[in-house]
Design an enzyme around this catalytic site. Structure first.
Site, PDB file in Angstrom:
ATOM      1  N   MET A  65       0.646  -1.249  -0.097  1.00  0.00           N
ATOM      2  CA  MET A  65      -0.099  -0.099  -0.047  1.00  0.00           C
ATOM      3  C   MET A  65       0.760   1.408  -0.106  1.00  0.00           C
ATOM      4  O   MET A  65       0.580   2.347  -0.667  1.00  0.00           O
ATOM      5  CB  MET A  65      -1.166   0.256   1.340  1.00  0.00           C
ATOM      6  CG  MET A  65      -2.215  -0.868   1.026  1.00  0.00           C
ATOM      7  SD  MET A  65      -3.108  -0.770  -0.568  1.00  0.00           S
ATOM      8  CE  MET A  65      -3.541   0.920  -0.264  1.00  0.00           C
TER       9      MET A  65
ATOM     10  N   THR B  83      -3.249   1.318   9.400  1.00  0.00           N
ATOM     11  CA  THR B  83      -2.796  -0.217   9.726  1.00  0.00           C
ATOM     12  C   THR B  83      -4.064  -0.678  10.542  1.00  0.00           C
ATOM     13  O   THR B  83      -4.592  -0.141  11.522  1.00  0.00           O
ATOM     14  CB  THR B  83      -1.387  -0.051  10.711  1.00  0.00           C
ATOM     15  OG1 THR B  83      -0.591   0.691   9.713  1.00  0.00           O
ATOM     16  CG2 THR B  83      -1.103  -1.329  11.368  1.00  0.00           C
TER      17      THR B  83
ATOM     18  N   MET C 209     -10.762   2.597   3.728  1.00  0.00           N
ATOM     19  CA  MET C 209     -10.377   4.212   3.399  1.00  0.00           C
ATOM     20  C   MET C 209     -11.127   4.423   1.891  1.00  0.00           C
ATOM     21  O   MET C 209     -11.044   5.569   1.562  1.00  0.00           O
ATOM     22  CB  MET C 209      -8.866   4.350   3.322  1.00  0.00           C
ATOM     23  CG  MET C 209      -8.313   3.952   4.674  1.00  0.00           C
ATOM     24  SD  MET C 209      -8.726   5.176   5.938  1.00  0.00           S
ATOM     25  CE  MET C 209      -8.306   6.649   5.056  1.00  0.00           C
TER      26      MET C 209
ATOM     27  N   HIS D 232     -14.360 -11.556   0.134  1.00  0.00           N
ATOM     28  CA  HIS D 232     -12.837 -11.437  -0.077  1.00  0.00           C
ATOM     29  C   HIS D 232     -12.049 -12.561  -0.394  1.00  0.00           C
ATOM     30  O   HIS D 232     -12.533 -13.647  -0.669  1.00  0.00           O
ATOM     31  CB  HIS D 232     -12.411 -10.911   1.495  1.00  0.00           C
ATOM     32  CG  HIS D 232     -12.896  -9.617   1.867  1.00  0.00           C
ATOM     33  ND1 HIS D 232     -13.986  -9.179   2.283  1.00  0.00           N
ATOM     34  CD2 HIS D 232     -12.472  -8.271   1.537  1.00  0.00           C
ATOM     35  CE1 HIS D 232     -14.205  -7.852   2.214  1.00  0.00           C
ATOM     36  NE2 HIS D 232     -13.154  -7.310   1.962  1.00  0.00           N
ATOM     37  N   HIS D 233     -10.921 -12.262  -0.763  1.00  0.00           N
ATOM     38  CA  HIS D 233      -9.861 -13.474  -1.250  1.00  0.00           C
ATOM     39  C   HIS D 233      -9.771 -14.508  -0.050  1.00  0.00           C
ATOM     40  O   HIS D 233      -9.968 -13.994   1.035  1.00  0.00           O
ATOM     41  CB  HIS D 233      -8.469 -12.673  -1.361  1.00  0.00           C
ATOM     42  CG  HIS D 233      -8.089 -11.581  -0.638  1.00  0.00           C
ATOM     43  ND1 HIS D 233      -7.242 -12.389   0.645  1.00  0.00           N
ATOM     44  CD2 HIS D 233      -8.197 -10.439  -0.250  1.00  0.00           C
ATOM     45  CE1 HIS D 233      -7.068 -11.136   1.559  1.00  0.00           C
ATOM     46  NE2 HIS D 233      -7.441 -10.056   1.041  1.00  0.00           N
TER      47      HIS D 233
ATOM     48  N   LYS E 248      -7.738 -13.796   3.417  1.00  0.00           N
ATOM     49  CA  LYS E 248      -8.161 -12.913   4.438  1.00  0.00           C
ATOM     50  C   LYS E 248      -8.548 -13.889   5.748  1.00  0.00           C
ATOM     51  O   LYS E 248      -9.438 -14.764   5.524  1.00  0.00           O
ATOM     52  CB  LYS E 248      -9.543 -12.129   4.104  1.00  0.00           C
ATOM     53  CG  LYS E 248     -10.036 -11.134   5.040  1.00  0.00           C
ATOM     54  CD  LYS E 248     -11.002 -10.177   4.367  1.00  0.00           C
ATOM     55  CE  LYS E 248     -11.540  -9.267   5.379  1.00  0.00           C
ATOM     56  NZ  LYS E 248     -10.568  -8.373   5.993  1.00  0.00           N
TER      57      LYS E 248
ATOM     58  N   THR F 126     -15.440  -3.724   7.274  1.00  0.00           N
ATOM     59  CA  THR F 126     -16.341  -2.823   6.703  1.00  0.00           C
ATOM     60  C   THR F 126     -17.620  -3.572   6.856  1.00  0.00           C
ATOM     61  O   THR F 126     -18.848  -2.580   6.882  1.00  0.00           O
ATOM     62  CB  THR F 126     -15.597  -3.069   5.225  1.00  0.00           C
ATOM     63  OG1 THR F 126     -14.608  -2.410   5.106  1.00  0.00           O
ATOM     64  CG2 THR F 126     -16.876  -2.034   4.268  1.00  0.00           C
TER      65      THR F 126
END
Length: 252
Positions: free
Chosen positions: A13, A86, A112, A143-144, A147, A154
Site C-alpha cells: 500500500m 494499519t 478508506m 474477500h480473497h 483474509k 467494513t
C-alpha cells in the site's frame, strides 16, 4: 501542496500510495519510513522515524501494529496529523488513538474507500425508510482466500450504520446453521464469502414483501483504499486536534 510522510513506504500500500501521489498536483510525499531503505523511492527513506526531521503536513500510516506506538509518539512530538490505516491494533493501542486525538488530528476509518464511506451514508437513509416499513436487512461480503478475519470490518461498519439509523434496535446474526426458527424481524444477517483473489465486495440487501433493493460496492484493486488515504491526508492537514473519520472527508 500537502506534504506527506509515508509510514510503511515499501509495503504494497505504501507503493500504491506513492504512485497515486506522483500524479496528484496537490500532494507530495516528502519522506518515507520503513525498516529498510530499498532504494526504490524518489523521496528519502528513514529506517528510524526519530531521524526524520523533514517538514510535513501529515503522515499516512500503512505499516504494522509493531510500529504504531513509536509512530504516535513521533506525531505527538511533531504536532503532526496522522491518517491511520494499519489494521490489527490491540485494544490498548485503540485506546491510545483516542488519547492522542486529544493532542493531534487523528483520522481512522474501518475502510478508506471513498465509495464505501458514501455507501455507509446511503444505507442509513435507505434503512430509515425501508427497515421502518418492515424490510429485512442482510449484508453479504466477499474477500480473497487469504483474509483471516470474518466478517470484514467494513461489513460490521455497514451493520453499525444500519443499526444506528434504527436507534440500535437490531442484533447481528452470523450463522443460521444451528437455528430452526424463522428470521427475527430485528436481526441483521451478515454472511462472509472467501475465495480466489476477490479484493472486496460488500452488498447490503433490503428484502421486503414482493420487492428487493440492493446496494453494492466492488473494489477491483487496493488503489481505492490508497486514493481515500491521500484524500484523507489532504483533508487532515492543518486541522485541530480531534478524532476524524472518512465521513468528515466526504462532507468536506
Amino acid at each position: 501542496m500537502v506534504k506527506i510522510i509515508m509510514h510503511g513506504c515499501n509495503g504494497h500500500m505504501g507503493q500504491v500510495i506513492s504512485n497515486i501521489v506522483e500524479k496528484d498536483a496537490n500532494a507530495q510525499i516528502v519522506a518515507g519510513i520503513d525498516i529498510a531503505d530499498q532504494g526504490k523511492n524518489s523521496y528519502p527513506v528513514f529506517t528510524n522515524i526519530d531521524d526524520c526531521q523533514v517538514e510535513a503536513d501529515a503522515v499516512i500510516d500503512f505499516s504494522s501494529p509493531k510500529a504504531f506506538d513509536k509512530l504516535m509518539d513521533y506525531c505527538e512530538k511533531k504536532n503532526m496529523p496522522v491518517v491511520l490505516c494499519t489494521t490489527g491494533l490491540s485494544e490498548e493501542q485503540l485506546a491510545s488513538v483516542e488519547e492522542s486525538a486529544k493532542k493531534i488530528a487523528v483520522l481512522k476509518s474501518a475502510n478508506m474507500s471513498l465509495g464505501i464511506n458514501t455507501l455507509l451514508k446511503l444505507v442509513q437513509d435507505a434503512a430509515k425508510v425501508l427497515a421502518a416499513a418492515g424490510f429485512d436487512m442482510e449484508i453479504v461480503e466477499k474477500h480473497h482466500n487469504l483474509k483471516v478475519d470474518a466478517p470484514s470490518g467494513t461489513a460490521l461498519a455497514l451493520a453499525d450504520s444500519l443499526n444506528e439509523a434504527m436507534d440500535n434496535q437490531y442484533h447481528y446474526v452470523y450463522d443460521r446453521s444451528q437455528r430452526r426458527e424463522k428470521r427475527d424481524a430485528k436481526e441483521i444477517g451478515i454472511s462472509a464469502v472467501r475465495g480466489g483473489s476477490i479484493v472486496g465486495e460488500h452488498e447490503v440487501i433490503f428484502a421486503g414483501p414482493d420487492e428487493v433493493i440492493e446496494f453494492k460496492h466492488t473494489a477491483y484493486s487496493k488503489a481505492v483504499f490508497g486514493k481515500g488515504a491521500v484524500e484523507a491526508a489532504k483533508y487532515l492537514a492543518g486541522k485541530p486536534a480531534g478524532r476524524y473519520d472518512m465521513s468528515n472527508v466526504i462532507e468536506g
